[in-house]
Structures are given as C-alpha cells and as structure tokens.
Motif scaffolding. Structure first.
Motif, PDB file in Angstrom:
ATOM      1  N   HIS A 187      -7.386   9.477 -12.809  1.00  0.00           N
ATOM      2  CA  HIS A 187      -7.217   8.034 -12.639  1.00  0.00           C
ATOM      3  C   HIS A 187      -8.089   7.322 -13.657  1.00  0.00           C
ATOM      4  CE1 HIS A 187     -10.736   7.266  -9.542  1.00  0.00           C
ATOM      5  NE2 HIS A 187     -11.130   7.967 -10.570  1.00  0.00           N
ATOM      6  N   TRP A 196      -2.579   4.426  -8.100  1.00  0.00           N
ATOM      7  CA  TRP A 196      -2.776   5.005  -6.782  1.00  0.00           C
ATOM      8  C   TRP A 196      -2.603   3.990  -5.670  1.00  0.00           C
ATOM      9  CZ3 TRP A 196      -2.819   9.896  -5.175  1.00  0.00           C
ATOM     10  CH2 TRP A 196      -2.836  10.875  -6.168  1.00  0.00           C
ATOM     11  N   PHE A 197      -2.855   2.720  -5.958  1.00  0.00           N
ATOM     12  CA  PHE A 197      -2.591   1.692  -4.956  1.00  0.00           C
ATOM     13  C   PHE A 197      -1.106   1.635  -4.640  1.00  0.00           C
ATOM     14  CE2 PHE A 197      -1.330  -2.684  -3.886  1.00  0.00           C
ATOM     15  CZ  PHE A 197      -2.077  -2.877  -2.739  1.00  0.00           C
ATOM     16  N   LEU A 200       0.078   4.967  -2.803  1.00  0.00           N
ATOM     17  CA  LEU A 200      -0.366   5.083  -1.412  1.00  0.00           C
ATOM     18  C   LEU A 200       0.315   4.063  -0.511  1.00  0.00           C
ATOM     19  CD1 LEU A 200      -4.183   5.696  -2.008  1.00  0.00           C
ATOM     20  CD2 LEU A 200      -2.521   7.357  -1.119  1.00  0.00           C
ATOM     21  N   ARG A 230      -8.032   4.623   2.564  1.00  0.00           N
ATOM     22  CA  ARG A 230      -7.578   5.991   2.260  1.00  0.00           C
ATOM     23  C   ARG A 230      -7.890   6.332   0.807  1.00  0.00           C
ATOM     24  NH1 ARG A 230      -4.139   9.610   4.562  1.00  0.00           N
ATOM     25  NH2 ARG A 230      -3.465   8.091   6.119  1.00  0.00           N
ATOM     26  N   TRP A 231      -7.610   5.382  -0.081  1.00  0.00           N
ATOM     27  CA  TRP A 231      -7.896   5.589  -1.499  1.00  0.00           C
ATOM     28  C   TRP A 231      -9.394   5.854  -1.699  1.00  0.00           C
ATOM     29  CZ3 TRP A 231      -6.495   1.317  -5.666  1.00  0.00           C
ATOM     30  CH2 TRP A 231      -6.608   1.865  -6.951  1.00  0.00           C
ATOM     31  N   LYS A 232     -10.224   5.053  -1.032  1.00  0.00           N
ATOM     32  CA  LYS A 232     -11.674   5.221  -1.109  1.00  0.00           C
ATOM     33  C   LYS A 232     -12.089   6.605  -0.614  1.00  0.00           C
ATOM     34  CE  LYS A 232     -16.053   3.290   0.632  1.00  0.00           C
ATOM     35  NZ  LYS A 232     -16.550   4.573   1.186  1.00  0.00           N
ATOM     36  N   TYR A 398     -14.038  -2.493  -1.879  1.00  0.00           N
ATOM     37  CA  TYR A 398     -12.605  -2.685  -1.648  1.00  0.00           C
ATOM     38  C   TYR A 398     -12.276  -3.982  -0.910  1.00  0.00           C
ATOM     39  CZ  TYR A 398     -13.274  -0.971   3.153  1.00  0.00           C
ATOM     40  OH  TYR A 398     -13.675  -0.810   4.467  1.00  0.00           O
TER      41      TYR A 398
END
Length: 420
Positions: A187, A196-197, A200, A230-232, A398
């Motif tokens: 990334h 990825w945002f 997801l 979730r990304w975090k 975030y």
C-alpha cells in the motif's frame, strides 16, 4: 490516472471498423498525424505501436506526448481550453472530472460513435453509462480494467499458499507470510491511498459504498467507521509494507518485498515490462468479500477515457481516430501489447486468469463497483486522498480523517443534488 506516485511505471501501472489490409486510404486535407497528450508516460511504447498501426489502417498516425506528473498534466489540459495550444486527443477520467469539463463545453460529443460501436458489437451498452453526461456520450474508452490481487507465485509456492476463496482464507495467507517475515500487501500513502478503503467497503457493504459516493451516506456513519477500524487492524497486524516506500510496486511484487499487490488489470503491463510471465512468475485472483453473506463478490471496475476537444485542431481527424480506436483491429493490438483486457467485447485476452475474470464480469457473475476515484466528486476525492494518505502513516487518526472528509462532502453536497 490520478496524481503522481513519484514513480512513473505505476502509471503504466479504466474504443467503425476499418480496413486492415491494402494501401492506406487518402487523407482529406487536414492533419495526417495527431498528438495524443496523456498522463501515462510509461505507456509511450504502446502508444507508438498504435500510431504506426493507425497510419497503416486509416492513414492517420499518432504521436504520444506523455506526462508522469498528474497535477502538471491536468493543468496543461485545462490551460488548453483557453490557449491556442490544443491537443488533438487527450486522456482523462470518467465521473466528476469528465462531467466538469463537459459542463464547460470543452469536450467533443461522441454519441454517434457510441451508437455505431454498440450496434457493431465493438462497445457494450453497459459501459456507456460511465461516459454519459446529461444523456449524451463523451470520449471513448482508452482502457477498461477489473481490480483484483496480483501475487508473486514463487513466494506463494515457497510457503505452500494458494489464492484464497474467502476473506478468512486471505487473512490466514497474510498471517502465514507475516510469520515468515514477508509483508503480505503493498500500500502507499500517495496516489492510490484509496485502494484498501474502496476494497474493504465494497466487500463489506457495496450499497453503502454507492450511497456514500452519491452523498446519501456519511463518512462518519458506523459502517464506514467499522471499515476504517478493520483497515487499521490489518495495518497494526503488520500485513502491509511501509506506505512511504517509494519502490515501484512492480518491483515490490517481482522481488517479493510484498507478496501481493492490489491493482487493476492494467498492472499486467508492469509485469510484462519486467519480463515476468503470467501463470509462471505471478498470478491474479479476485479479492473475496469481507462479508460472505453478500449475494455476489464485489469487483472494482474502472474505464479511462480517450477524448477530443470540442474545438480540436482538426475535429474530423480526431473523430476519425476515436472511431478507429474502438474497432476490433485496433483493440486487438492495444490489449495484446499491454497484456490487459479491452473495452471491445470481441477481443480475446491472452492471460488466462484475467480472461476468466473478464468473461465472468461481463456475464454478471460479479457486482461491478465503480472505482472510488471516478465514483467520488472531485472536491471530496481530494480530501479523501489526503486523508487516507495520512491515515496509513498514522492509523490512530482514522476518526479525524473521516470527519475531515465528511466536512468536504458536506460542503460539496450542500450545492449539488445528491446522486449526481
């Protein structure tokens, strides 16, 4: 494509029939060579090949003028609206940025080209909506691309891994790689910070994704916040490479610095430029949904336009070139040279994995989701790219990132009807 990544090759790494034999027809008084200004500087080789082919087939050659810095490129194109230095052809993006220059009456209407191409089977009626503004079509597809995951086969073979069929399996693959000291995913904090945002969110709740793009949901809504969490968690788990690493993603994948890279099928070009062979050195798989209950797997889709100005230097020549570009003879060459899919349904795809994905996508097996860059209004996109870029460096931010993006969204949608 978007903004400069600082590495041109990523940009390398989303269109009536004419005679392909005999002597080239005589060109009417006017231009015999067109200049195609583009933001894909690393594709110059492929544009040159197309220019040679078009000279043979329709008596019009084409010379590319490539940029690798997106802001500089966009500034040039917008300046051409007001100056005498005007491109014969130029690349752009669909969505809000296309609507913006159409509203300024700067882009040539290509409705007639689309009607004829759809009738001939050279373009899909389903694709036309991405090029439609106020009931008319503008530009033609430079490319079309489906997004998924490219992976290094040597790395997968070394740890006895296989392409995952579910999200849980993908996480297990990432865990196995982590335990062996390999970063699972690539990334970046610039340019493609949104990847990825979008993946997801689309794989969790594609309806929410669509509502968010249309101003009918907020970035601070619980479903969006959960996606960021979730990304975090994935970043915190150590699955990703350093987002500030300037190594070209093509090199990242080839060297195994990261085992997987999520991009559109146009990234195939980066692999072929590095003498990597599909099926032997690398593979491609569809990214599974996060939410297994969804009726269809969400697949990100993009199509990038090739345009001409309403006041092009030679409107007839530019129109003639666009008509040729969508033909089977042109698209066969364009897709084969780059190892990518084509917007023309008649064109066969050499890469078996990508060919299967393209066929399945065209048959309705996937839920196609418009790429975030095109789906999101330009002012909101600018805030989001900056926000996501900051987030991947400091994941704890975030909530502030989402609040800042929503502030830009509130401002935009306060003066625009939702859904437009």
């Amino acid at each position: 494509m978007i903004r400069s990544l600082g590495v041109a090759a990523v940009i390398c790494l989303a269109i009536t029939a004419c005679s392909s034999g005999g002597s080239a027809p005589k060109q009417a008084a006017g231009k015999t060579e067109l200049k195609l200004y583009n933001d894909k500087g690393a594709w110059s080789k492929y544009f040159d090949e197309m220019g040679s082919l078009s000279k043979q087939q329709i008596g019009l050659s084409m010379k590319p003028v490539g940029y690798t810095d997106e802001p500089t490129y966009q500034a040039f194109i917008k300046a051409s609206f007001r100056t005498d230095v005007k491109p014969d052809l130029f690349t752009w993006t669909t969505g809000g940025r296309l609507a913006e220059i159409v509203a300024q009456k700067q882009v040539s209407d290509t409705t007639a080209i689309w009607q004829e191409a759809i009738k001939n089977g050279d373009l899909s009626a389903d694709l036309a909506k991405y090029y439609t503004v106020s009931g008319k079509q503008y530009c033609v597809p430079l490319n079309a691309a489906y997004w998924g995951m490219f992976y290094n086969k040597s790395v997968f073979d070394k740890y006895q891994l296989k392409p995952p069929a579910t999200w849980d399996e993908l996480v297990k693959v990432a865990e196995t790689l982590k335990k062996n000291g390999v970063k699972a995913f690539y990334h970046t904090s610039v340019l493609f910070s949104f990847v990825w945002f979008e993946q997801l969110l689309a794989g969790t709740d594609p309806d929410l994704y669509d509502r968010l793009s249309a101003g009918q949901a907020k970035y601070t809504d619980p479903g969006v916040v959960d996606v960021m969490k979730r990304w975090k968690s994935m970043i915190d788990a150590g699955y990703f490479n350093n987002p500030g690493d300037k190594t070209d993603p093509g090199d990242v994948l080839k060297t195994g610095k990261a085992a997987m890279v999520s991009f559109g099928t146009w990234f195939n070009t980066s692999m072929t430029q590095r003498d990597m062979k599909a099926g032997a050195d690398y593979g491609f798989f569809v990214i599974p949904n996060v939410n297994p209950a969804l009726p269809k797997t969400s697949m990100i889709f993009e199509s990038g336009p090739l345009c001409s100005l309403a006041k092009a230097p030679d409107p007839d020549a530019s129109t003639k070139y666009l008509k040729w570009w969508v033909s089977s003879s042109a698209q066969e060459k364009w897709a084969t040279a780059r190892g990518d899919v084509s917007a023309n349904p008649k064109v066969a795809i050499a890469d078996q994995a990508i060919a299967e994905v393209s066929k399945a996508a065209g048959s309705g097996d996937y839920r196609l989701v418009n790429r975030y860059f095109e789906a999101t209004p330009p002012p909101v996109l600018t805030a989001a790219l900056d926000g996501f870029g900051a987030f991947v460096v400091k994941p704890d931010t975030y909530q502030k990132v989402l609040t800042d993006i929503q502030a830009a969204a509130d401002e935009y949608w306060s003066t625009h009807p939702q859904g437009n």
